[in-house]
Write an enzyme that holds these catalytic residues in place. Structure first.
Site, PDB file in Angstrom:
ATOM      1  N   HIS A 126       6.282   3.725  -0.266  1.00  0.00           N
ATOM      2  CA  HIS A 126       6.960   4.903   0.287  1.00  0.00           C
ATOM      3  C   HIS A 126       8.381   5.003  -0.291  1.00  0.00           C
ATOM      4  CE1 HIS A 126       4.199   4.288   3.990  1.00  0.00           C
ATOM      5  NE2 HIS A 126       3.839   5.435   3.470  1.00  0.00           N
TER       6      HIS A 126
ATOM      7  N   LYS B 131      -3.865   9.138  15.507  1.00  0.00           N
ATOM      8  CA  LYS B 131      -3.902   7.865  14.796  1.00  0.00           C
ATOM      9  C   LYS B 131      -3.335   6.793  15.704  1.00  0.00           C
ATOM     10  CE  LYS B 131      -3.617   8.084   9.741  1.00  0.00           C
ATOM     11  NZ  LYS B 131      -2.758   7.850   8.565  1.00  0.00           N
TER      12      LYS B 131
ATOM     13  N   ARG C 139      -1.771   7.963  -4.973  1.00  0.00           N
ATOM     14  CA  ARG C 139      -1.997   6.621  -5.513  1.00  0.00           C
ATOM     15  C   ARG C 139      -3.259   6.671  -6.357  1.00  0.00           C
ATOM     16  NH1 ARG C 139      -1.411   4.308   0.430  1.00  0.00           N
ATOM     17  NH2 ARG C 139      -2.283   6.374   0.692  1.00  0.00           N
TER      18      ARG C 139
ATOM     19  N   SER D 121       0.117   1.098   4.126  1.00  0.00           N
ATOM     20  CA  SER D 121       0.572   0.513   5.389  1.00  0.00           C
ATOM     21  C   SER D 121      -0.550  -0.319   6.013  1.00  0.00           C
ATOM     22  CB  SER D 121       0.996   1.614   6.369  1.00  0.00           C
ATOM     23  OG  SER D 121       2.049   2.375   5.841  1.00  0.00           O
TER      24      SER D 121
HETATM   25  P1  ADP Z   1      -0.314   9.741   6.257  1.00  0.00           P
HETATM   26  O1  ADP Z   1      -0.877   9.320   7.578  1.00  0.00           O
HETATM   27  O2  ADP Z   1       0.246  11.143   6.263  1.00  0.00           O
HETATM   28  O3  ADP Z   1      -1.200   9.478   5.072  1.00  0.00           O
HETATM   29  P2  ADP Z   1       1.357   7.596   5.271  1.00  0.00           P
HETATM   30  O4  ADP Z   1       2.573   7.057   5.915  1.00  0.00           O
HETATM   31  O5  ADP Z   1       0.214   6.665   5.097  1.00  0.00           O
HETATM   32  O6  ADP Z   1       0.986   8.846   6.123  1.00  0.00           O
HETATM   33  O7  ADP Z   1       1.709   8.190   3.867  1.00  0.00           O
HETATM   34  C1  ADP Z   1       2.654   9.232   3.694  1.00  0.00           C
HETATM   35  C2  ADP Z   1       2.605   9.703   2.254  1.00  0.00           C
HETATM   36  O8  ADP Z   1       3.040   8.634   1.413  1.00  0.00           O
HETATM   37  C3  ADP Z   1       1.231  10.101   1.746  1.00  0.00           C
HETATM   38  O9  ADP Z   1       1.373  11.184   0.841  1.00  0.00           O
HETATM   39  C4  ADP Z   1       0.738   8.886   1.020  1.00  0.00           C
HETATM   40  O10 ADP Z   1      -0.161   9.221  -0.014  1.00  0.00           O
HETATM   41  C5  ADP Z   1       2.046   8.363   0.454  1.00  0.00           C
HETATM   42  N1  ADP Z   1       2.001   6.925   0.201  1.00  0.00           N
HETATM   43  C6  ADP Z   1       1.632   5.930   1.029  1.00  0.00           C
HETATM   44  N2  ADP Z   1       1.685   4.736   0.431  1.00  0.00           N
HETATM   45  C7  ADP Z   1       2.116   4.980  -0.843  1.00  0.00           C
HETATM   46  C8  ADP Z   1       2.339   4.167  -1.975  1.00  0.00           C
HETATM   47  N3  ADP Z   1       2.107   2.857  -1.983  1.00  0.00           N
HETATM   48  N4  ADP Z   1       2.770   4.766  -3.103  1.00  0.00           N
HETATM   49  C9  ADP Z   1       2.958   6.106  -3.136  1.00  0.00           C
HETATM   50  N5  ADP Z   1       2.743   6.925  -2.118  1.00  0.00           N
HETATM   51  C10 ADP Z   1       2.319   6.381  -0.978  1.00  0.00           C
END
Ligand code: ADP
Length: 160
Positions: free
Chosen positions: A18, A42, A91, A129
């Site tokens: 992130h 969630k 990703r 995550s």
């Molecule tokens: P959501 O529940 O909306 O998917 P996340 O917190 O998992 O929320 O992810 C928020 C955004 O960050 C999403 O667009 C996800 O693809 C991106 N994201 C999560 N992990 C990574 C990572 N390792 N690298 C790049 N983008 C990421």
């Protein structure tokens, strides 16, 4: 004109992936609002307040990052905060279908807001995550994947 992007997500918890995306986004946008979703559907490990606190801690030296609660549609939130872009991470291929669906729906609701996708550095392209939580749950070392303050919060969570 200040270019503001909204980076919405659950951030349960914020990872180095992130953070990598936010840094890349700041090369293009003047300001990024990290919008942490309440997301009642969630089951999150951390409460909304804890997730916001962790993002604040990790980004405390980044003056052009703001952290807020996302309690409405992303397009409505973006409009309310004068943001013209929704930033999302891509990703692996597996993100693609869901992200395109989301972007299309958002565009049909608000055509003036663009979704922009960025990919993280290779080393973060398999990081999520959920994986970090799995590692922490089994007592593994999360220090390569999250900020030290997040590692500490994870340890505390799973000690209980
Ligand atoms: P959501 O529940 O909306 O998917 P996340 O917190 O998992 O929320 O992810 C928020 C955004 O960050 C999403 O667009 C996800 O693809 C991106 N994201 C999560 N992990 C990574 C990572 N390792 N690298 C790049 N983008 C990421």
């Amino acid at each position: 004109m200040t270019k503001i992007a909204v980076y919405p997500g659950t951030f349960d918890p914020i990872t180095n992936g992130h953070l990598d995306l936010m840094k890349r986004g700041l090369k293009i946008f003047d300001q990024i609002i990290v919008a942490v979703a309440e997301n009642p559907q969630k089951q999150t490990l951390f409460s909304l307040q804890q997730r916001i606190d962790m993002v604040n801690e990790v980004t405390k030296d980044m003056k052009t990052i703001q952290v807020m609660t996302l309690d409405k549609l992303v397009v409505d939130f973006s409009r309310d905060h004068s943001a013209t872009v929704i930033l999302r991470g891509l990703r692996a291929i597996s993100d693609f279908e869901y992200e395109v669906q989301l972007a299309s729906i958002n565009r049909s609701m608000e055509p003036s807001i663009e979704s922009v996708f960025m990919s993280p550095a290779e080393e973060y392209s398999f990081l999520s995550s959920s994986i970090v939580k799995d590692i922490a749950r089994h007592n593994g070392d999360t220090s390569k994947y999250v900020h030290p303050s997040v590692s500490a919060s994870l340890r505390e969570k799973y000690l209980k």
